[in-house]
Design a protein around this motif. Structure first.
Motif, PDB file in Angstrom:
ATOM      1  N   ASP A  85       0.867  -1.164   0.000  1.00  0.00           N
ATOM      2  CA  ASP A  85       0.000   0.000   0.000  1.00  0.00           C
ATOM      3  C   ASP A  85       0.912   1.224   0.000  1.00  0.00           C
ATOM      4  N   VAL A  86       1.172   1.771  -1.186  1.00  0.00           N
ATOM      5  CA  VAL A  86       2.159   2.833  -1.330  1.00  0.00           C
ATOM      6  C   VAL A  86       1.854   4.034  -0.434  1.00  0.00           C
ATOM      7  N   PRO A  87       0.636   4.576  -0.409  1.00  0.00           N
ATOM      8  CA  PRO A  87       0.403   5.734   0.462  1.00  0.00           C
ATOM      9  C   PRO A  87       0.680   5.434   1.940  1.00  0.00           C
ATOM     10  N   ASP A  88       0.252   4.269   2.415  1.00  0.00           N
ATOM     11  CA  ASP A  88       0.468   3.922   3.823  1.00  0.00           C
ATOM     12  C   ASP A  88       1.952   3.671   4.098  1.00  0.00           C
ATOM     13  N   ASP A  89       2.609   2.931   3.211  1.00  0.00           N
ATOM     14  CA  ASP A  89       4.047   2.682   3.377  1.00  0.00           C
ATOM     15  C   ASP A  89       4.825   3.991   3.351  1.00  0.00           C
ATOM     16  N   PHE A  90       4.454   4.862   2.408  1.00  0.00           N
ATOM     17  CA  PHE A  90       5.145   6.140   2.294  1.00  0.00           C
ATOM     18  C   PHE A  90       4.965   6.967   3.572  1.00  0.00           C
ATOM     19  N   ALA A  91       3.746   7.048   4.080  1.00  0.00           N
ATOM     20  CA  ALA A  91       3.491   7.809   5.305  1.00  0.00           C
ATOM     21  C   ALA A  91       4.296   7.252   6.472  1.00  0.00           C
ATOM     22  N   ASP A  92       4.364   5.936   6.587  1.00  0.00           N
ATOM     23  CA  ASP A  92       5.144   5.314   7.664  1.00  0.00           C
ATOM     24  C   ASP A  92       6.637   5.636   7.538  1.00  0.00           C
ATOM     25  N   VAL A  93       7.173   5.514   6.332  1.00  0.00           N
ATOM     26  CA  VAL A  93       8.593   5.778   6.121  1.00  0.00           C
ATOM     27  C   VAL A  93       8.898   7.252   6.352  1.00  0.00           C
ATOM     28  N   LEU A  94       8.063   8.135   5.824  1.00  0.00           N
ATOM     29  CA  LEU A  94       8.284   9.565   5.997  1.00  0.00           C
ATOM     30  C   LEU A  94       8.271   9.945   7.472  1.00  0.00           C
ATOM     31  N   HIS A  95       7.317   9.418   8.205  1.00  0.00           N
ATOM     32  CA  HIS A  95       7.242   9.681   9.643  1.00  0.00           C
ATOM     33  C   HIS A  95       8.492   9.157  10.347  1.00  0.00           C
ATOM     34  N   GLY A  96       8.929   7.967   9.986  1.00  0.00           N
ATOM     35  CA  GLY A  96      10.115   7.384  10.603  1.00  0.00           C
ATOM     36  C   GLY A  96      11.372   8.190  10.312  1.00  0.00           C
ATOM     37  N   VAL A  97      11.530   8.635   9.064  1.00  0.00           N
ATOM     38  CA  VAL A  97      12.697   9.445   8.696  1.00  0.00           C
ATOM     39  C   VAL A  97      12.677  10.757   9.489  1.00  0.00           C
ATOM     40  N   HIS A  98      11.525  11.391   9.556  1.00  0.00           N
ATOM     41  CA  HIS A  98      11.409  12.662  10.277  1.00  0.00           C
ATOM     42  C   HIS A  98      11.732  12.471  11.758  1.00  0.00           C
ATOM     43  N   ARG A  99      11.201  11.440  12.367  1.00  0.00           N
ATOM     44  CA  ARG A  99      11.446  11.168  13.791  1.00  0.00           C
ATOM     45  C   ARG A  99      12.929  10.902  14.050  1.00  0.00           C
ATOM     46  N   LEU A 100      13.550  10.097  13.186  1.00  0.00           N
ATOM     47  CA  LEU A 100      14.968   9.791  13.360  1.00  0.00           C
ATOM     48  C   LEU A 100      15.854  11.012  13.127  1.00  0.00           C
ATOM     49  N   MET A 101      15.474  11.862  12.190  1.00  0.00           N
ATOM     50  CA  MET A 101      16.226  13.103  11.984  1.00  0.00           C
ATOM     51  C   MET A 101      16.146  13.968  13.234  1.00  0.00           C
ATOM     52  N   ARG A 102      14.934  14.139  13.766  1.00  0.00           N
ATOM     53  CA  ARG A 102      14.768  14.959  14.979  1.00  0.00           C
ATOM     54  C   ARG A 102      15.591  14.395  16.125  1.00  0.00           C
ATOM     55  N   ARG A 103      15.525  13.084  16.314  1.00  0.00           N
ATOM     56  CA  ARG A 103      16.256  12.451  17.413  1.00  0.00           C
ATOM     57  C   ARG A 103      17.765  12.641  17.246  1.00  0.00           C
ATOM     58  N   THR A 104      18.261  12.459  16.038  1.00  0.00           N
ATOM     59  CA  THR A 104      19.684  12.611  15.773  1.00  0.00           C
ATOM     60  C   THR A 104      20.117  14.060  15.994  1.00  0.00           C
ATOM     61  N   LEU A 105      19.344  15.004  15.481  1.00  0.00           N
ATOM     62  CA  LEU A 105      19.699  16.413  15.601  1.00  0.00           C
ATOM     63  C   LEU A 105      19.562  16.917  17.030  1.00  0.00           C
ATOM     64  N   ARG A 106      18.606  16.381  17.761  1.00  0.00           N
ATOM     65  CA  ARG A 106      18.384  16.797  19.148  1.00  0.00           C
ATOM     66  C   ARG A 106      19.596  16.473  20.023  1.00  0.00           C
ATOM     67  N   ALA A 107      20.331  15.435  19.672  1.00  0.00           N
ATOM     68  CA  ALA A 107      21.465  14.990  20.484  1.00  0.00           C
ATOM     69  C   ALA A 107      22.543  16.056  20.603  1.00  0.00           C
ATOM     70  N   GLY A 108      22.702  16.904  19.608  1.00  0.00           N
ATOM     71  CA  GLY A 108      23.763  17.904  19.649  1.00  0.00           C
ATOM     72  C   GLY A 108      23.288  19.312  19.962  1.00  0.00           C
ATOM     73  N   VAL A 109      22.054  19.456  20.412  1.00  0.00           N
ATOM     74  CA  VAL A 109      21.496  20.777  20.655  1.00  0.00           C
ATOM     75  C   VAL A 109      22.067  21.380  21.932  1.00  0.00           C
ATOM     76  N   VAL A 110      22.461  22.649  21.828  1.00  0.00           N
ATOM     77  CA  VAL A 110      22.902  23.403  22.992  1.00  0.00           C
ATOM     78  C   VAL A 110      21.725  24.250  23.439  1.00  0.00           C
ATOM     79  N   GLY A 111      21.384  24.180  24.699  1.00  0.00           N
ATOM     80  CA  GLY A 111      20.258  24.941  25.225  1.00  0.00           C
ATOM     81  C   GLY A 111      19.085  24.033  25.531  1.00  0.00           C
ATOM     82  N   PRO A 112      18.039  24.620  26.086  1.00  0.00           N
ATOM     83  CA  PRO A 112      16.877  23.814  26.456  1.00  0.00           C
ATOM     84  C   PRO A 112      16.205  23.221  25.217  1.00  0.00           C
ATOM     85  N   PRO A 113      15.600  22.048  25.381  1.00  0.00           N
ATOM     86  CA  PRO A 113      14.931  21.427  24.234  1.00  0.00           C
ATOM     87  C   PRO A 113      13.742  22.255  23.762  1.00  0.00           C
ATOM     88  N   ILE A 114      13.478  22.177  22.477  1.00  0.00           N
ATOM     89  CA  ILE A 114      12.336  22.863  21.875  1.00  0.00           C
ATOM     90  C   ILE A 114      11.428  21.794  21.288  1.00  0.00           C
TER      91      ILE A 114
END
Length: 149
Positions: A3-32
């Motif tokens: 199911d391309v739309p469902d698979d795409f939504a799942d992958v997009l959400h996963g990529v976005h979440r992993l990007m946020r998690r990776t980028l959050r690790a090096g943040v200086v200052g309080p979390p946003i």
């Protein structure tokens, strides 16, 4: 069959979440939080945006954006002032601290994605490049859905 739309939504959400998690690790200052970041990014792209227009653009209730503005102002990341043409309206600007933080975040995000995309095979990179126009059209359709147009 997938199911391309469902698979795409799942992958997009996963990529976005992993990007946020990776980028959050090096943040200086309080979390946003996510919604705060969205508002800061909007103000970064549109300095002087009115609170009401920010709410429309983000698809959020006005009182929700007002709460975000108050939180970010207290954190020293957002400055609000009276609009020159309507003293009842507030316009938003990033503080120098927020400008630096957003610039650092953008540089780190670009480096992360450049590194990760660079690890992909040539055919995978070509597939991603070919998908960008369709993804932009998808985002435009979603924007219209949010805006109710």
């Amino acid at each position: 069959m997938t199911d391309v739309p469902d698979d795409f939504a799942d992958v997009l959400h996963g990529v976005h979440r992993l990007m946020r998690r990776t980028l959050r690790a090096g943040v200086v200052g309080p979390p946003i939080r996510g919604a705060q970041v969205e508002l800061l990014r909007l103000v970064d792209k549109h300095p002087g945006v009115r609170v009401s227009h920010a709410a429309e653009r983000l698809g959020l209730a006005g009182n929700t954006v007002s709460t975000l503005v108050n939180e970010l102002a207290e954190a020293g990341l957002l400055h609000r002032e009276k609009a020159a043409d309507d003293r009842r309206a507030a316009v938003l600007h990033l503080t120098p601290v927020a400008e630096k933080r957003m610039r650092d975040w953008q540089e780190r995000r670009e480096a992360l994605m450049r590194e990760q995309v660079g690890r992909l095979s040539v055919p995978d990179r070509a597939a991603l490049a070919a998908a960008v126009p369709a993804l932009r059209r998808l985002a435009q359709g979603l924007r219209k859905e949010v805006d109710g147009t």
